[in-house]
Scaffold this active site. Structure first.
Site, short mmCIF file in Angstrom:
data_model
loop_
_atom_site.label_atom_id
_atom_site.label_comp_id
_atom_site.label_asym_id
_atom_site.label_seq_id
_atom_site.Cartn_x
_atom_site.Cartn_y
_atom_site.Cartn_z
N LYS A 65 0.83 -1.21 0.00
CA LYS A 65 0.00 0.00 0.00
C LYS A 65 0.86 1.25 0.00
O LYS A 65 0.53 2.24 -0.65
CB LYS A 65 -0.95 0.00 1.20
CG LYS A 65 -1.96 -1.15 1.07
CD LYS A 65 -3.33 -0.86 1.59
CE LYS A 65 -4.29 -1.88 1.01
NZ LYS A 65 -5.39 -2.26 1.86
N LYS A 74 -4.18 -10.31 -7.38
CA LYS A 74 -5.26 -10.85 -6.56
C LYS A 74 -6.60 -10.17 -6.89
O LYS A 74 -6.62 -8.96 -7.12
CB LYS A 74 -4.87 -10.58 -5.10
CG LYS A 74 -5.77 -11.15 -4.06
CD LYS A 74 -5.34 -10.69 -2.68
CE LYS A 74 -5.70 -9.25 -2.43
NZ LYS A 74 -5.61 -8.82 -1.02
N LYS A 108 -11.44 -6.23 -3.49
CA LYS A 108 -12.55 -5.28 -3.34
C LYS A 108 -12.18 -3.90 -3.86
O LYS A 108 -13.03 -3.14 -4.29
CB LYS A 108 -12.88 -5.09 -1.85
CG LYS A 108 -13.58 -6.20 -1.17
CD LYS A 108 -13.97 -5.72 0.24
CE LYS A 108 -13.79 -6.78 1.29
NZ LYS A 108 -12.65 -6.60 2.16
P1 TYM Z 1 -10.37 -8.65 3.81
O1 TYM Z 1 -11.62 -7.94 4.12
O2 TYM Z 1 -9.39 -8.00 2.90
O3 TYM Z 1 -10.69 -10.06 3.21
C1 TYM Z 1 -11.60 -10.93 3.87
C2 TYM Z 1 -11.19 -12.38 3.66
O4 TYM Z 1 -11.17 -12.69 2.25
C3 TYM Z 1 -9.91 -13.24 1.90
N1 TYM Z 1 -9.60 -12.83 0.52
C4 TYM Z 1 -9.35 -13.69 -0.47
N2 TYM Z 1 -9.32 -15.02 -0.53
C5 TYM Z 1 -9.06 -15.59 -1.74
N3 TYM Z 1 -8.83 -14.88 -2.87
C6 TYM Z 1 -8.85 -13.54 -2.85
N4 TYM Z 1 -8.64 -12.86 -3.98
C7 TYM Z 1 -9.13 -12.88 -1.63
N5 TYM Z 1 -9.23 -11.57 -1.26
C8 TYM Z 1 -9.52 -11.56 0.06
C9 TYM Z 1 -8.94 -12.65 2.91
O5 TYM Z 1 -7.76 -13.41 3.02
C10 TYM Z 1 -9.76 -12.65 4.17
O6 TYM Z 1 -9.74 -13.93 4.77
N6 TYM Z 1 -7.49 -7.98 7.81
C11 TYM Z 1 -8.55 -8.79 7.28
C12 TYM Z 1 -9.79 -8.78 8.14
C13 TYM Z 1 -9.56 -9.09 9.57
C14 TYM Z 1 -9.38 -10.37 10.13
C15 TYM Z 1 -9.24 -10.17 11.53
C16 TYM Z 1 -9.33 -11.65 9.59
C17 TYM Z 1 -9.53 -8.20 10.60
N7 TYM Z 1 -9.35 -8.85 11.78
C18 TYM Z 1 -9.03 -11.24 12.39
C19 TYM Z 1 -9.11 -12.71 10.46
C20 TYM Z 1 -8.98 -12.52 11.84
C21 TYM Z 1 -8.94 -8.26 5.92
O7 TYM Z 1 -8.73 -7.14 5.59
O8 TYM Z 1 -9.63 -9.10 5.15
#
Ligand code: TYM
Length: 328
Positions: free
Chosen positions: A112, A195, A198
């Site tokens: 980022k 990847k 969103k």
């Molecule tokens: P976030 O919101 O970016 O993504 C949510 C979940 O989706 C998975 N993910 C993917 N899996 C496969 N292919 C992709 N292209 C893809 N893009 C996203 C992410 O790996 C995630 O599992 N920091 C985290 C949220 C969070 C969290 C936590 C997760 C905050 N606290 C505690 C686990 C435990 C996040 O931004 O995910």
């Protein structure tokens, strides 16, 4: 005693097929075997600029999608991160026990920084993993099911927990990351070396979970592939490999069986069948989402209950930490 599971998704954009296959769908499949806490991490969303109205809408949308996907409040606690103040409080405390150098090594942060300008990067974005560690450690979670991009953050959480336990005695359970064999890294449809995300500015690269069927089909039929013809998993051909992986995850098949299924058929056939599978998977989600969004009182009731159940677990952990470090 059942093991505890914790995971979350940020309400920072429209949920994608990557989020579904890498996280949400797996949570649903495993919820029977564990005691589960699934969070909508709005405090993580605001580490980057958000429109307040949109943030409010997306947070509720995400609750509706969790429920529509099949998370069941009889088995899983569903709640919004900012509703349980212990998350912010523990994040501050863990901040004081997390070396800057550890945070500087996080690849998501480095990516980022590389993309944005330094002035616009918030301290919250840098500190994001300390808040994530607080999320997981408050619930003494044993397992954290996430996509591949979150692996490093869970490992950091484990390191922070170990460091704290070493200094103050057993306080936190050391969590393990749980990454799916397939679907852990779904790639963009327009640039399969990136990847699916969103925050992608190109809407054709991602499938949003609420995209209507004709749009899903159009995006998949136009997905970027190479000029080859053989539908096999091959790192040198990331476009077709990504489509096969989406198929594999949704069909619940092995890679070998997927290759056998498409043997002797062209990329067009693969795209058509992937589209059929994705559309079929999204239909009940979209239907359920509509139902919950149409009933805001029910959604509020669920969230209130989720908040109470989450706080009952999180607050004793926070108190224990406060005592150990001398705050009470
Ligand atoms: P976030 O919101 O970016 O993504 C949510 C979940 O989706 C998975 N993910 C993917 N899996 C496969 N292919 C992709 N292209 C893809 N893009 C996203 C992410 O790996 C995630 O599992 N920091 C985290 C949220 C969070 C969290 C936590 C997760 C905050 N606290 C505690 C686990 C435990 C996040 O931004 O995910």
């Amino acid at each position: 005693m059942r093991k505890r599971v914790f995971s979350g998704i940020k309400p920072s954009g429209e949920l994608t097929l990557g989020n579904y296959l890498g996280a949400l769908r797996r949570w649903v499949a495993m919820q029977d075997a564990y005691e589960n806490y699934f969070c909508i991490v709005d405090l993580h969303a605001i580490t980057e600029p958000q429109d307040p109205q949109e943030l409010r809408r997306r947070t509720r949308d995400l609750v509706a999608l969790y429920l529509a996907a099949g998370l069941d409040t009889a088995k899983s606690v569903i709640f919004v991160q900012s509703h349980v103040a212990a998350h912010s409080e523990l994040a501050w405390l863990l901040n004081c026990f997390t070396p800057m150098g550890w945070l500087e090594r996080m690849t998501q942060y480095k990516d980022k920084v590389a993309k944005g300008s330094g002035e616009r990067i918030s301290a919250g974005l840098f500190d994001y993993p300390a808040l994530m560690a607080a999320d997981i450690l408050l619930y003494q979670a044993h397992l954290v099911p996430v996509g591949d991009d979150q692996r490093q953050h869970v490992e950091l959480t484990r390191d922070v927990a170990m460091r704290f336990n070493h200094r103050f005695g057993d306080t936190f359970v050391l969590p393990d990351v749980l990454i799916g064999e397939a679907g852990a890294r779904i790639m963009s449809l327009t640039d399969p070396t990136q990847k699916m995300s969103k925050s992608d500015v190109d809407p054709n690269g991602t499938i949003a979970l609420l995209d209507p069927p004709d749009l899903v089909r159009r995006k998949l039929m136009r997905a970027k592939t190479d000029s080859g013809t053989e539908a096999t998993f091959d790192p040198a051909r990331p476009g077709i490999t990504n489509l096969l992986e989406i198929y594999q995850t949704l069909a619940g098949e092995t890679a070998e069986r997927v290759e056998a299924h498409f043997a002797g058929r062209g990329y067009g056939d693969v795209k058509r069948e992937v589209a059929d599978r994705v559309i079929a998977a999204l239909e009940p989600l979209q239907e359920g989402h509509r139902r919950y969004v149409d009933d805001p009182a029910e959604l509020d009731r669920q969230l209130q209950q989720g908040r109470d159940r989450a706080a009952a677990v999180a607050e004793p952990t926070l108190r224990d930490v406060q005592e150990k470090i001398g705050l009470r």
